[in-house]
Design a protein around this motif. Sequence first.
Motif, short mmCIF file in Angstrom:
data_model
loop_
_atom_site.label_atom_id
_atom_site.label_comp_id
_atom_site.label_asym_id
_atom_site.label_seq_id
_atom_site.Cartn_x
_atom_site.Cartn_y
_atom_site.Cartn_z
N GLY A 205 -11.11 1.42 15.65
CA GLY A 205 -11.01 2.33 14.52
C GLY A 205 -9.73 3.14 14.61
O GLY A 205 -9.02 3.11 15.62
N GLY A 206 -9.42 3.86 13.54
CA GLY A 206 -8.22 4.70 13.54
C GLY A 206 -7.00 3.99 12.97
O GLY A 206 -7.08 2.89 12.44
N PHE A 207 -5.82 4.69 13.11
CA PHE A 207 -4.57 4.20 12.56
C PHE A 207 -3.58 3.90 13.66
O PHE A 207 -3.79 4.22 14.83
CB PHE A 207 -3.95 5.25 11.62
N TRP A 208 -2.45 3.34 13.22
CA TRP A 208 -1.29 3.27 14.11
C TRP A 208 -0.15 4.01 13.44
O TRP A 208 0.18 3.76 12.28
CB TRP A 208 -0.86 1.81 14.34
N ARG A 209 0.41 4.98 14.15
CA ARG A 209 1.58 5.73 13.66
C ARG A 209 2.64 5.74 14.75
O ARG A 209 2.33 5.67 15.93
CB ARG A 209 1.20 7.17 13.30
N ARG A 210 3.86 5.84 14.31
CA ARG A 210 4.96 5.84 15.27
C ARG A 210 4.93 7.05 16.19
O ARG A 210 5.51 7.04 17.27
CB ARG A 210 6.31 5.79 14.55
N GLY A 211 4.25 8.10 15.81
CA GLY A 211 4.20 9.30 16.64
C GLY A 211 3.33 9.17 17.86
O GLY A 211 3.26 10.10 18.67
N ASN B 280 0.82 -1.22 0.00
CA ASN B 280 0.00 0.00 0.00
C ASN B 280 0.85 1.26 0.00
O ASN B 280 0.33 2.35 0.28
CB ASN B 280 -0.93 0.02 1.22
N ARG B 281 2.17 1.09 -0.28
CA ARG B 281 3.10 2.22 -0.30
C ARG B 281 3.11 2.96 1.03
O ARG B 281 3.12 4.17 1.09
CB ARG B 281 2.76 3.17 -1.45
N TYR B 282 3.07 2.19 2.08
CA TYR B 282 3.20 2.67 3.47
C TYR B 282 2.05 3.59 3.89
O TYR B 282 2.20 4.41 4.81
CB TYR B 282 4.55 3.35 3.67
N ARG B 283 0.91 3.44 3.23
CA ARG B 283 -0.28 4.16 3.69
C ARG B 283 -0.85 3.37 4.87
O ARG B 283 -1.11 2.17 4.75
CB ARG B 283 -1.31 4.25 2.57
N PRO B 284 -1.04 3.99 6.03
CA PRO B 284 -1.49 3.26 7.24
C PRO B 284 -2.80 2.53 6.99
O PRO B 284 -3.68 3.01 6.27
CB PRO B 284 -1.65 4.37 8.29
N GLN B 285 -2.91 1.36 7.64
CA GLN B 285 -4.11 0.55 7.52
C GLN B 285 -5.13 1.01 8.57
O GLN B 285 -4.86 0.98 9.77
CB GLN B 285 -3.78 -0.93 7.71
N GLU B 286 -6.30 1.38 8.11
CA GLU B 286 -7.33 1.94 9.00
C GLU B 286 -8.27 0.85 9.50
O GLU B 286 -8.68 -0.04 8.77
CB GLU B 286 -8.14 3.00 8.26
#
Length: 731
Positions: free
Chosen positions: A474-480, A443-449
């Motif tokens: 729901g929502g994403f996971w990001r390193r931030g 997915n070219r590093y697009r976060p999975q929702e």
Amino acid sequence: MSESRNGSEISANISGRSLSGISEVETIGVGVDLVSAARRNIGFLRSVAEAGWLDEKATVAEAIRRYDELWMPLVSDLTVVGSTPPMVLPPLDVEWVWFCHTLNPVSYRQYCELRFSKLVGKPAILMKRTKNMPIPVVTNEELLKEVTKHSFLYSKFSEAYRSEIVYLIAARQRYKAFLYMVQRFSDECSRFVPASDILLMWLTHQSYPAVYAEDLKEMEGDMGKVVSVWESVKEKEVKETNMLWERIYDQPYGKAGGEAVLEFDKIGSVKQPIFWEVSDTDVNTKYKSMLPRFLLEVCVFLKLNSRMKAAQQDVTCQSLRLSMLRCHRELKLDKSISDFRYDSWHKAWNLYCEFGTKGVILELRREGGHCFKGSSLQATVTFHWNDLLRAPSLTLEREVAQQARIVTSITPPVQAPYFLKCVPDRVTDNSGAMISDVILRMNRYRPQEGRWLSRTVLDHAGRECFVVRMRVGGGFWRRGGETPTAVKWEDRIVEIREGSWSYVAGPIGRAPEKVVGTATPKEPPEQWKAAWKFSTGDELMIGWESSTSISSLSFCLGNQMSPEPSVKLLKGRKMQYQVKNEESQNKEEEEEGFVTLVRFTEENPTGRATALLNWKLLVVELLPEEDAVMVLLLCISILRSVSMMKKEDLGCLLTRRRLKEAKLGERDWGSVILHPSSCSSSIFSPYLQPWYWNAKAVMGSDGADHITRQPAFNYSPVEGSENMYKRGIIT
């Protein structure tokens, strides 16, 4: 007239004759197509069994009046002696009385001669008729007793394979051989006990009274020695019939689907572990991912060669081993050769197999193989199901190492209930793709929702049929620091997608796209604890009176399109799934998790169990007429609701990885079931019994305990926190 022969004459002139070896000149001619007639009779008996109003005494009494005063005079007036009976169609209740009356040929003949001075016959073809509800009037007690006696006649022939053409052709052949035996050797037996397939043909023959009287006019006295359907018999009489049949035909009298099922004096018959339910339709053909199961019964008989006895060969160290060609390769059933006889056939095994097992392998082995341990293989014979289906009487004989003769028989394969189980799998996103670095890169590093718990639905052979997804977060996971969060209860929907995973790298894949069913939680009415709305139009309500005992659960399944309740959910294993275990210490615990789905229709006003589900193990068994997706939605919805009410992960929903399963083909679920007569203390395996007898042992995955005990940090944080899943499941 009968022709008496002693044992030596039989041995010299008849022994070794096969069933097909008797010429048409020697056999009794039958003036009706027994195969077509028996098939029609089975359908007719089923219609009578489903018509509950024919069980009432007043209804039967009125049917007898209509039969005696209206129907028989009409048919008699239309009947010309020596010609074909008229094609007139009686109502169902009248035909039932007529059918029962003909099963007592002596009484029926006397009745006809007294009333009409001739024997009134029946046409060979009867088309559909309309039901005519009668008015209660009591009359003719003798005939009432006759009809009442046959109220449960269908139960003796309710197995689905009884209507198969190949079975009926084989049964007709054995019936003719039975008549030949009765005619030629009536003095050899005090009474003749018909096997179930022969009994079916005999009753069918009797139901055409004019044809029956003409066909058997020369052996009317001999037929009085044949045990009728509801007569009690002694074990000695069954043995006499077996022995005479073996001496004449050199074959075992019993066979698959053809045992002497008449009850011994004061001894009940053993309940079969398989419920051969007939289903007219299969609503699951719309799901291309589902393949039907087909089941057949197998009987294996063995007889030692007499030349072994003459040579005084030692057989104490030899054994016969049965195994399957496919699906249950770990199965090994051993019998010592010394258990068998030289002078008679002995049943070695009686079992039920899926058609996918392909056949049985029988090995002759000698104790003390390599290094004097185990056993060494001496000879092998194989019986394939396809070969048996093409064989006369569905029976084949093989000789093994010139030491023993083996006869194997089967019933035609018929469609059996579907088996489905849900196994844990990886967490997926809103699109259905598994949460993984592989998908992320694609997915070219697009976060999975979104975060959905997933369960893969496997059938009896381990094939992937559906994917069940339960929305949790729901929502994403990001390193931030951004992480998925639990969604509200009303948003925790369940969806079922048809098909198997599309794997892109090892165990990582995407769920199939086609959604075939959904369950949405809704606000329950005041007296209920939880409620779900299904995409099928059904609504499930769950009640719970006690917070400590699951046994206080109650269910209600309704549909907006049908105001009258037509479905009931019964706690525990009910009706044909009921398990009677006298030694059980905790019956309530054994029934926990089981729910029986019962449907009520015009044909089945008292209810028909169409599915059994275990919501704790996420396992279901359903008849072809029951919708698989609806049953799976029921199972998942109950588990999610009870887990939330009890605040406990009752069905291991927190497990988010595929568990280790038994290798396909080693012991496929339900592929082989042993008949109780073949069970012993040395042969005990829950995998050779119906799965619901010991569900935990059969459905437990290898390594399941190990995985469920693993700490939460073994799961990737990208999937979401353990607390999020706990909130989504138990709060």
